[in-house]
Design a protein around this motif. Structure first.
Motif, PDB file in Angstrom:
ATOM      1  N   GLN A 153      -3.636   8.510  -8.118  1.00 12.00           N
ATOM      2  CA  GLN A 153      -2.395   7.801  -7.785  1.00 12.00           C
ATOM      3  C   GLN A 153      -1.365   7.935  -8.910  1.00 12.00           C
ATOM      4  O   GLN A 153      -0.176   8.182  -8.656  1.00 12.00           O
ATOM      5  CB  GLN A 153      -2.692   6.330  -7.510  1.00 12.00           C
ATOM      6  CG  GLN A 153      -3.497   6.094  -6.245  1.00 12.00           C
ATOM      7  CD  GLN A 153      -4.018   4.668  -6.131  1.00 12.00           C
ATOM      8  OE1 GLN A 153      -3.809   3.845  -7.021  1.00 12.00           O
ATOM      9  NE2 GLN A 153      -4.706   4.372  -5.041  1.00 12.00           N
ATOM     10  N   ARG A 154      -1.823   7.765 -10.147  1.00 13.16           N
ATOM     11  CA  ARG A 154      -0.918   7.890 -11.297  1.00 13.16           C
ATOM     12  C   ARG A 154      -0.368   9.317 -11.397  1.00 13.16           C
ATOM     13  O   ARG A 154       0.811   9.520 -11.678  1.00 13.16           O
ATOM     14  CB  ARG A 154      -1.650   7.519 -12.598  1.00 13.16           C
ATOM     15  CG  ARG A 154      -1.833   6.016 -12.816  1.00 13.16           C
ATOM     16  CD  ARG A 154      -2.702   5.772 -14.049  1.00 13.16           C
ATOM     17  NE  ARG A 154      -2.835   4.368 -14.400  1.00 13.16           N
ATOM     18  CZ  ARG A 154      -2.096   3.736 -15.305  1.00 13.16           C
ATOM     19  NH1 ARG A 154      -1.158   4.418 -15.962  1.00 13.16           N
ATOM     20  NH2 ARG A 154      -2.282   2.465 -15.566  1.00 13.16           N
ATOM     21  N   TYR A 155      -1.231  10.306 -11.192  1.00 10.32           N
ATOM     22  CA  TYR A 155      -0.804  11.698 -11.294  1.00 10.32           C
ATOM     23  C   TYR A 155       0.300  11.998 -10.279  1.00 10.32           C
ATOM     24  O   TYR A 155       1.283  12.694 -10.589  1.00 10.32           O
ATOM     25  CB  TYR A 155      -2.001  12.636 -11.090  1.00 10.32           C
ATOM     26  CG  TYR A 155      -1.662  14.092 -11.293  1.00 10.32           C
ATOM     27  CD1 TYR A 155      -1.741  14.669 -12.551  1.00 10.32           C
ATOM     28  CD2 TYR A 155      -1.252  14.879 -10.220  1.00 10.32           C
ATOM     29  CE1 TYR A 155      -1.418  16.016 -12.749  1.00 10.32           C
ATOM     30  CE2 TYR A 155      -0.927  16.211 -10.399  1.00 10.32           C
ATOM     31  CZ  TYR A 155      -1.008  16.774 -11.662  1.00 10.32           C
ATOM     32  OH  TYR A 155      -0.675  18.099 -11.851  1.00 10.32           O
ATOM     33  N   ARG A 156       0.136  11.480  -9.080  1.00 12.55           N
ATOM     34  CA  ARG A 156       1.093  11.773  -8.016  1.00 12.55           C
ATOM     35  C   ARG A 156       2.439  11.079  -8.206  1.00 12.55           C
ATOM     36  O   ARG A 156       3.436  11.504  -7.622  1.00 12.55           O
ATOM     37  CB  ARG A 156       0.474  11.396  -6.667  1.00 12.55           C
ATOM     38  CG  ARG A 156      -0.602  12.400  -6.231  1.00 12.55           C
ATOM     39  CD  ARG A 156      -1.331  11.974  -4.980  1.00 12.55           C
ATOM     40  NE  ARG A 156      -2.215  13.062  -4.518  1.00 12.55           N
ATOM     41  CZ  ARG A 156      -3.227  12.877  -3.675  1.00 12.55           C
ATOM     42  NH1 ARG A 156      -3.492  11.668  -3.194  1.00 12.55           N
ATOM     43  NH2 ARG A 156      -3.969  13.909  -3.311  1.00 12.55           N
ATOM     44  N   ARG A 157       2.490  10.040  -8.999  1.00 13.73           N
ATOM     45  CA  ARG A 157       3.767   9.376  -9.244  1.00 13.73           C
ATOM     46  C   ARG A 157       4.303   9.646 -10.654  1.00 13.73           C
ATOM     47  O   ARG A 157       5.221   8.984 -11.126  1.00 13.73           O
ATOM     48  CB  ARG A 157       3.650   7.869  -9.005  1.00 13.73           C
ATOM     49  CG  ARG A 157       2.801   7.091  -9.994  1.00 13.73           C
ATOM     50  CD  ARG A 157       2.945   5.576  -9.763  1.00 13.73           C
ATOM     51  NE  ARG A 157       2.344   4.794 -10.820  1.00 13.73           N
ATOM     52  CZ  ARG A 157       1.113   4.277 -10.791  1.00 13.73           C
ATOM     53  NH1 ARG A 157       0.339   4.475  -9.711  1.00 13.73           N
ATOM     54  NH2 ARG A 157       0.648   3.567 -11.811  1.00 13.73           N
ATOM     55  N   ARG A 158       3.731  10.640 -11.330  1.00 11.54           N
ATOM     56  CA  ARG A 158       4.065  10.908 -12.736  1.00 11.54           C
ATOM     57  C   ARG A 158       5.525  11.257 -12.946  1.00 11.54           C
ATOM     58  O   ARG A 158       6.087  11.004 -14.020  1.00 11.54           O
ATOM     59  CB  ARG A 158       3.169  12.017 -13.287  1.00 11.54           C
ATOM     60  CG  ARG A 158       3.433  13.403 -12.687  1.00 11.54           C
ATOM     61  CD  ARG A 158       2.323  14.387 -13.038  1.00 11.54           C
ATOM     62  NE  ARG A 158       2.614  15.742 -12.567  1.00 11.54           N
ATOM     63  CZ  ARG A 158       2.474  16.143 -11.324  1.00 11.54           C
ATOM     64  NH1 ARG A 158       2.072  15.288 -10.389  1.00 11.54           N
ATOM     65  NH2 ARG A 158       2.744  17.403 -10.982  1.00 11.54           N
ATOM     66  N   HIS A 159       6.191  11.848 -11.949  1.00  9.94           N
ATOM     67  CA  HIS A 159       7.571  12.305 -12.130  1.00  9.94           C
ATOM     68  C   HIS A 159       8.580  11.153 -12.074  1.00  9.94           C
ATOM     69  O   HIS A 159       9.694  11.288 -12.598  1.00  9.94           O
ATOM     70  CB  HIS A 159       7.919  13.352 -11.076  1.00  9.94           C
ATOM     71  CG  HIS A 159       7.148  14.638 -11.237  1.00  9.94           C
ATOM     72  ND1 HIS A 159       7.121  15.348 -12.418  1.00  9.94           N
ATOM     73  CD2 HIS A 159       6.367  15.321 -10.348  1.00  9.94           C
ATOM     74  CE1 HIS A 159       6.371  16.428 -12.257  1.00  9.94           C
ATOM     75  NE2 HIS A 159       5.896  16.431 -11.017  1.00  9.94           N
ATOM     76  N   HIS A 160       8.228  10.043 -11.440  1.00 10.70           N
ATOM     77  CA  HIS A 160       9.166   8.917 -11.379  1.00 10.70           C
ATOM     78  C   HIS A 160       8.629   7.660 -12.051  1.00 10.70           C
ATOM     79  O   HIS A 160       9.219   6.596 -11.930  1.00 10.70           O
ATOM     80  CB  HIS A 160       9.536   8.612  -9.916  1.00 10.70           C
ATOM     81  CG  HIS A 160       8.356   8.267  -9.055  1.00 10.70           C
ATOM     82  ND1 HIS A 160       7.661   9.218  -8.343  1.00 10.70           N
ATOM     83  CD2 HIS A 160       7.758   7.078  -8.802  1.00 10.70           C
ATOM     84  CE1 HIS A 160       6.677   8.632  -7.676  1.00 10.70           C
ATOM     85  NE2 HIS A 160       6.714   7.340  -7.938  1.00 10.70           N
TER      86      HIS A 160
END
Length: 472
Positions: A153-160
């Protein structure tokens, strides 16, 4: 946490270049090692763990000291004595949870393999009046699965989300204490919120087993954990693991492996005469009481589990073997996932105060290339056999030499050999976990699961200011 004070131990922070020069008036040690401190030198025979430093009387409040003092053999004896008296209203059901990393210690001390030693230990505890004895592997499985899900989950939202990565593991209470009280917001938003195996076992015992299996109120159960590390006592008294309504803790007492063994020695217990009793299971007869371990190191191998899961979930890659590369030393290693010359994932294992300081220094400068860091306050990650790393096996609650102050390396190697003999089972294929997710937590993605299996770590540096005599 070491039970021996800094004044008596006359020790310094392990490899710290800015030593604690706290005055110890009772033994006149205020000028001790001043020359070494000025030169930034470290005496190998006078090393102290980060965890021991943070738990000295300069950082532990009077309230914490009182709570920790209640986690002792005397307190357990008091509970056992109450159960022998006529006033049944004060009787408690005693439950003991054994950390898997403690079992090799007893195997070595008893001269038996782990399954045999565990049954002897279980028999001894039940002879004292303990009603149920579990091991915490099931709880560790929950912690691993939730850590895997959170990383993805953290990896997938890393850009924002600037706090999404890197993610730091949260199972080491010495590291958590340092992060909250010294590093503050630099680190706390990055700490994995999955509860540690110890505290998840507390939830299993006080919530599921006590209320659903035994139909008891949690305050009628006294839950004790046997762990390899003194710092687990500090973890057990954290305020978020206390039910103010019931005036009850998930874990009432933590005793180290060495404390249990010392109790046996004081009572002149003969291992040969102990009755072998199998472990109980939280699910009753439906559960599989066989002893297993998780992949990787003696700290439950969070890095390896998350790495393999992320490789499959995020990139569709099956990783069977993981190769560690030394960065600075054997206590600072990294693992990489590459495809067609591109680095997809880069994780690190960082053990010991000196390496933690290096990591923090890099983080302040924005030079941390890792997506996940497994952090342990105890050093001693030297590989010896079977590609295992001792991790929590070298906790000072069981691995310290009889002379005190140093890790007994021969004992740690024996424990590692014993631990590596246990069969490996992935938490993903443990049917008991799937049963509990459905029957206890209303599904893996439910609000109940999130509330029970996760916690939050807070910046406490403004509340617990570091003592003026210590420079970090």
């Amino acid at each position: 946490m070491s039970e021996v004070s800094i004044a008596k131990r006359k020790e310094k922070c392990e490899n710290c270049t800015k030593q604690c020069n706290k005055k110890q008036s009772d033994e006149g040690t205020s000028s001790l090692h001043e020359k070494d401190e000025a030169n930034g030198e470290s005496n190998e025979e006078s090393q102290m763990l980060l965890s021991a430093c943070l738990s000295c009387d300069g950082c532990v409040s009077e309230e914490e000291s009182l709570k920790i003092s209640q986690q002792s053999l005397d307190e357990v004896d008091r509970i056992l004595a109450l159960n022998k008296k006529c006033d049944v209203s004060k009787h408690k059901v005693l439950v003991v949870s054994l950390c898997p990393q403690s079992l090799p210690f007893f195997a070595v001390k008893f001269g038996l393999d782990i399954p045999e030693a565990t049954q002897k230990l279980c028999g001894y505890l039940k002879s004292l009046g303990v009603q149920y004895v579990f091991d915490t592997t099931l709880a560790a499985g929950f912690s691993i699965l939730e850590s895997q899900r959170e990383f993805v989950q953290r990896y997938r939202r890393r850009h924002h989300d600037s706090h999404a990565l890197p993610m730091f593991t949260s199972s080491c209470p010495g590291w958590i204490r340092y992060a909250e009280r010294v590093l503050g917001t630099l680190v706390t938003p990055h700490i994995c919120t999955a509860r540690s195996p110890q505290q998840l076992m507390g939830c299993l015992v006080k919530d599921y087993f006590t209320k659903q299996q035994q139909k008891l109120s949690p305050e009628k159960v006294y839950h004790m954990v046997v762990a390899p590390c003194f710092d687990k006592k500090l973890e057990a008294i954290r305020e978020e693991f206390y039910n103010s309504l019931l005036e009850n803790r998930d874990v009432d007492c933590v005793l180290t492996s060495a404390e249990i063994y010392c109790m046996m020695e004081r009572r002149k217990v003969s291992v040969e005469e102990l009755v072998s009793v199998p472990l109980d299971h939280v699910l009753g007869e439906a559960g599989d009481p066989g002893l297993v371990r998780h992949e990787g190191r003696g700290s439950e191998g969070f890095l390896e589990h998350v790495f393999k899961h992320a490789a499959k979930e995020l990139f569709g890659l099956d990783v069977r073997e993981i190769t560690y590369k030394n960065v600075r030393n054997r206590d600072f290693q990294e693992v990489s996932l590459e495809r067609d010359g591109e680095t997809l994932l880069q994780f690190a294992a960082v053990y010991g105060f000196r390496n933690i300081q290096t990591l923090v220094h890099r983080m302040r400068k924005g030079r941390v290339p890792y997506q996940l860091v497994e952090v342990l306050s105890c050093p001693g990650g030297n590989m010896t056999i079977s590609n295992l790393i001792p991790g929590c096996l070298s906790g000072r609650g069981q691995a310290e030499s009889e002379a005190g102050g140093r890790v007994d390396k021969a004992l740690v190697q024996q424990m590692e050999e014993a631990y590596s003999s246990l069969p490996v089972r992935l938490p993903e294929v443990n049917p008991s976990l799937h049963t509990l997710y459905q029957d206890w937590l209303e599904g893996q993605d439910s609000q109940q699961a999130n509330a029970v299996l996760h916690t939050q770590y807070k910046n406490q540096s403004h509340i617990h200011t570091q003592p003026p005599h210590i420079q970090w």
